[in-house]
Motif scaffolding. Structure first.
Motif, mmCIF file in Angstrom:
data_model
loop_
_atom_site.group_PDB
_atom_site.id
_atom_site.type_symbol
_atom_site.label_atom_id
_atom_site.label_comp_id
_atom_site.label_asym_id
_atom_site.label_seq_id
_atom_site.Cartn_x
_atom_site.Cartn_y
_atom_site.Cartn_z
ATOM 1 N N GLY A 183 57.937 -5.599 -82.294
ATOM 2 C CA GLY A 183 56.995 -4.676 -82.919
ATOM 3 C C GLY A 183 57.670 -3.437 -83.467
ATOM 4 N N ALA A 184 58.613 -2.876 -82.694
ATOM 5 C CA ALA A 184 59.341 -1.683 -83.145
ATOM 6 C C ALA A 184 60.122 -1.985 -84.417
ATOM 7 C CB ALA A 184 60.270 -1.186 -82.045
ATOM 8 N N ARG A 185 60.766 -3.151 -84.451
ATOM 9 C CA ARG A 185 61.557 -3.521 -85.631
ATOM 10 C C ARG A 185 60.669 -3.677 -86.860
ATOM 11 N NH1 ARG A 185 63.119 -8.059 -84.086
ATOM 12 N NH2 ARG A 185 61.858 -9.388 -85.426
ATOM 13 N N ILE A 186 59.531 -4.363 -86.691
ATOM 14 C CA ILE A 186 58.623 -4.588 -87.829
ATOM 15 C C ILE A 186 58.120 -3.259 -88.388
ATOM 16 C CG2 ILE A 186 56.367 -5.511 -88.494
ATOM 17 C CD1 ILE A 186 56.862 -7.794 -86.488
ATOM 18 N N LEU A 187 57.643 -2.386 -87.507
ATOM 19 C CA LEU A 187 57.096 -1.110 -87.963
ATOM 20 C C LEU A 187 58.177 -0.217 -88.554
ATOM 21 C CD1 LEU A 187 54.529 -0.318 -85.121
ATOM 22 C CD2 LEU A 187 54.070 -1.176 -87.414
ATOM 23 N N ARG A 188 59.374 -0.295 -88.003
ATOM 24 C CA ARG A 188 60.487 0.508 -88.534
ATOM 25 C C ARG A 188 60.805 0.076 -89.965
ATOM 26 N NH1 ARG A 188 63.256 0.075 -84.387
ATOM 27 N NH2 ARG A 188 64.594 -1.698 -84.893
ATOM 28 N N TYR A 189 60.857 -1.224 -90.191
ATOM 29 C CA TYR A 189 61.170 -1.708 -91.535
ATOM 30 C C TYR A 189 60.024 -1.414 -92.507
ATOM 31 C CZ TYR A 189 65.577 -4.012 -90.419
ATOM 32 O OH TYR A 189 66.882 -4.255 -90.078
ATOM 33 N N GLU A 190 58.793 -1.463 -92.006
ATOM 34 C CA GLU A 190 57.657 -1.116 -92.870
ATOM 35 C C GLU A 190 57.743 0.345 -93.316
ATOM 36 O OE1 GLU A 190 54.012 -2.030 -90.905
ATOM 37 O OE2 GLU A 190 54.158 -4.195 -91.261
ATOM 38 N N ALA A 191 58.235 1.196 -92.435
ATOM 39 C CA ALA A 191 58.375 2.611 -92.774
ATOM 40 C C ALA A 191 59.449 2.838 -93.838
ATOM 41 C CB ALA A 191 58.717 3.421 -91.520
ATOM 42 N N LEU A 192 60.394 1.914 -93.931
ATOM 43 C CA LEU A 192 61.502 2.054 -94.878
ATOM 44 C C LEU A 192 61.227 1.364 -96.207
ATOM 45 C CD1 LEU A 192 64.394 1.339 -92.351
ATOM 46 C CD2 LEU A 192 63.793 3.567 -93.306
ATOM 47 N N ASN A 193 60.616 0.197 -96.128
ATOM 48 C CA ASN A 193 60.411 -0.586 -97.344
ATOM 49 C C ASN A 193 59.382 0.080 -98.252
ATOM 50 O OD1 ASN A 193 62.210 -2.601 -96.581
ATOM 51 N ND2 ASN A 193 60.662 -3.694 -95.412
ATOM 52 N N GLY A 194 59.532 -0.153 -99.538
ATOM 53 C CA GLY A 194 58.580 0.375 -100.506
ATOM 54 C C GLY A 194 58.931 1.755 -101.023
ATOM 55 N N ARG A 195 59.929 2.408 -100.422
ATOM 56 C CA ARG A 195 60.344 3.727 -100.898
ATOM 57 C C ARG A 195 61.304 3.593 -102.078
ATOM 58 N NH1 ARG A 195 59.667 8.249 -97.195
ATOM 59 N NH2 ARG A 195 58.292 7.591 -95.505
ATOM 60 N N GLN A 196 61.309 4.581 -102.909
ATOM 61 C CA GLN A 196 62.114 4.541 -104.120
ATOM 62 C C GLN A 196 63.581 4.788 -103.798
ATOM 63 O OE1 GLN A 196 61.125 3.704 -107.272
ATOM 64 N NE2 GLN A 196 59.209 3.152 -106.250
ATOM 65 N N CYS A 197 64.369 3.733 -103.850
ATOM 66 C CA CYS A 197 65.813 3.851 -103.636
ATOM 67 C C CYS A 197 66.463 2.555 -104.088
ATOM 68 C CB CYS A 197 66.132 4.123 -102.164
ATOM 69 S SG CYS A 197 65.643 2.784 -101.053
ATOM 70 N N ASP A 198 67.776 2.609 -104.239
ATOM 71 C CA ASP A 198 68.522 1.398 -104.581
ATOM 72 C C ASP A 198 68.920 0.631 -103.324
ATOM 73 O OD1 ASP A 198 68.811 1.632 -107.556
ATOM 74 O OD2 ASP A 198 69.751 3.530 -106.974
ATOM 75 N N TYR A 199 69.269 1.369 -102.260
ATOM 76 C CA TYR A 199 69.674 0.730 -101.009
ATOM 77 C C TYR A 199 69.101 1.486 -99.809
ATOM 78 C CZ TYR A 199 73.043 -2.095 -103.585
ATOM 79 O OH TYR A 199 73.619 -2.979 -104.443
ATOM 80 N N ILE A 200 68.725 0.715 -98.791
ATOM 81 C CA ILE A 200 68.316 1.272 -97.505
ATOM 82 C C ILE A 200 69.497 1.100 -96.556
ATOM 83 C CG2 ILE A 200 66.733 1.029 -95.560
ATOM 84 C CD1 ILE A 200 64.670 -0.090 -97.570
ATOM 85 N N CYS A 201 70.002 2.198 -96.018
ATOM 86 C CA CYS A 201 71.208 2.157 -95.200
ATOM 87 C C CYS A 201 70.853 2.114 -93.718
ATOM 88 C CB CYS A 201 72.074 3.385 -95.481
ATOM 89 S SG CYS A 201 72.604 3.480 -97.207
ATOM 90 N N LEU A 202 71.392 1.120 -93.024
ATOM 91 C CA LEU A 202 71.168 0.918 -91.594
ATOM 92 C C LEU A 202 72.494 1.098 -90.866
ATOM 93 C CD1 LEU A 202 68.990 -2.323 -91.900
ATOM 94 C CD2 LEU A 202 68.191 0.046 -91.856
#
Length: 430
Positions: free
Chosen positions: A95-114
């Motif tokens: 659940g934490a992983r899913i919600l964390r990725y939902e918080a990141l996805n959809g934002r304006q950027c070229d790359y999401i850095c983990l």
């Protein structure tokens, strides 16, 4: 001092980056590297409060304040992991992983850095193997995976901590990281130390294993050509020939098909093999799958689609106009409409005619002659079993006059003197 520039060798000032920062050593080291980089980079930060620990809010404020001191834009996103897990029936880790990725996805950027490091990668490989993963899971993390970028993936945890010490990078420690009730923590604190007693290079060796597996996985994936798979409207059809290839290739055909449908999680080996096995089953055989999907044997291949609703029986008087049915919309009229229309002689429709679903004992005399049970006719037309109850029929007693959207009976065919009815059936969404 650790050379941070080697980790950001793939970054460019021409791209926009979004950094996922928790406040821990890994993500703070990554953030510090971005701040120090020359030329300056375009990036911002998101920190997620999972609401799992009483100090999680203060950890997010720590990140936000550090960013403010260094002129970096930072957003705090708060999610309720426990409520989500209760609603969805998933583990806290999931659940934490899913919600964390939902918080990141959809934002304006070229790359999401983990900020995953080499140790994280080795732990993930072990977790997948323990769960019975195939090659795909055993390939581990990649530096670049779609929009995701992991700049620290070649650094060990020890090197990350050394970087923080050498560069005076502050960080917080998540108290749950020591809780061995979580699978990853158990591997990290219990299993891997034991493995290191056998071989001190275990982290490097597991990662090397994953890289070797990735080569084999890529080759088999390239062999799984899906050009003949037909996708659209939330479903996909896989020709029988693709499922009769070597199981390793057929497996990946199914995997690629599901990915094309937007499904990338929650499928395991049993699901894939069940879909492949349908090729040898009787037409109409089905397998229920995750995400509300069902796979059906459709004569010369397998269709994967949303589970079809069971259409209730109905029987309505035959009439002109648009008639809304459980399975779609039926049109009967004296003018053609857009789409496939059957033509019947209105004068040959008997007064007792009705619009209904199929029944035991129905017979059909196809256009041109030849009477047979309706079921046999539908089988001959290769109409999948799951769709037969959804087809509206125009009938008089047990005589089927029109199989809507398919064919008319010989008894209602038109001639030069006919008064014509046009009949069109538009399927609803299942």
């Amino acid at each position: 001092m650790y050379n941070h520039s080697m980790n950001l060798k793939d970054v460019t000032a021409k791209k926009k980056y979004l950094l996922a920062v928790s406040g821990g050593a890994d993500s703070m080291a990554m953030l510090d590297m971005f701040v120090r980089h020359e030329p300056k980079l375009h990036f911002s930060v998101v920190t997620v409060d999972h609401s799992l620990r009483k100090e999680s809010g203060s950890d997010c404020l720590f990140v936000q304040q550090w960013c403010a001191q260094h002129g970096v834009k930072c957003d705090i996103v708060k999610v309720d992991v426990n409520s989500y897990c209760r609603e969805k029936g998933v583990s806290v880790e999931t659940g934490a992983r899913i919600l964390r990725y939902e918080a990141l996805n959809g934002r304006q950027c070229d790359y999401i850095c983990l900020a995953h490091n080499k140790d994280d990668n080795a732990e993930s490989v072990l977790m997948h193997i323990i769960r019975g993963s195939g090659l795909k899971g055993a390939t581990g993390m990649q530096t670049f995976s779609g929009k995701y970028f992991r700049p620290l993936l070649e650094m060990t945890k020890k090197e990350v901590l050394q970087y923080c010490q050498d560069n005076a990078v502050p960080f917080v420690t998540d108290s749950t990281n020591s809780d061995c009730n979580y699978t990853r923590n158990f591997l990290r604190h219990k299993v891997i130390p034991l493995l290191k007693q056998i071989n001190g290079n275990v982290i490097d060796n597991i990662v090397q294993f994953a890289e070797n597996v990735a080569l084999d996985q890529q080759y088999l994936t390239d062999c799984a050509v899906t050009d003949e798979v037909v996708t659209g409207e939330g479903k996909a059809f896989i020709p029988d020939s693709l499922l009769r290839q070597h199981p390793a290739v057929a497996y990946r055909v199914v995997d690629k098909t599901l990915a094309a449908m937007g499904v990338v999680n929650d499928f395991n080996r049993t699901h894939y093999l069940s879909v492949i096995a349908l090729k040898d089953k009787q037409s109409g055989s089905r397998v229920d799958l995750p995400h509300g999907l069902t796979a059906y044997n459709d004569y010369n291949g397998v269709t994967i689609c949303k589970s079809f609703a069971t259409h209730s029986d109905y029987c309505l008087p035959f009439k002109e106009g648009y008639i809304q049915l459980p399975s779609g919309t039926l049109y009967v009229g004296k003018r053609p409409v857009e789409g496939f229309c059957l033509r019947v002689d209105a004068k040959k429709i008997p007064p007792d005619a009705v619009i209904r679903t199929r029944r035991e004992g129905d017979v059909f005399t196809k256009f041109g002659g030849g009477t047979k049970p309706l079921k046999k006719f539908l089988i001959d037309k290769k109409i999948p079993a799951r769709m037969r109850d959804a087809i509206p029929l125009i009938a008089s007693d047990n005589r089927i006059l029109v199989v809507c959207g398919v064919e008319i009976a010989d008894s209602v065919k038109t001639d030069d003197k006919s008064e014509i009815y046009y009949i069109n059936f538009t399927k609803g969404k299942n």
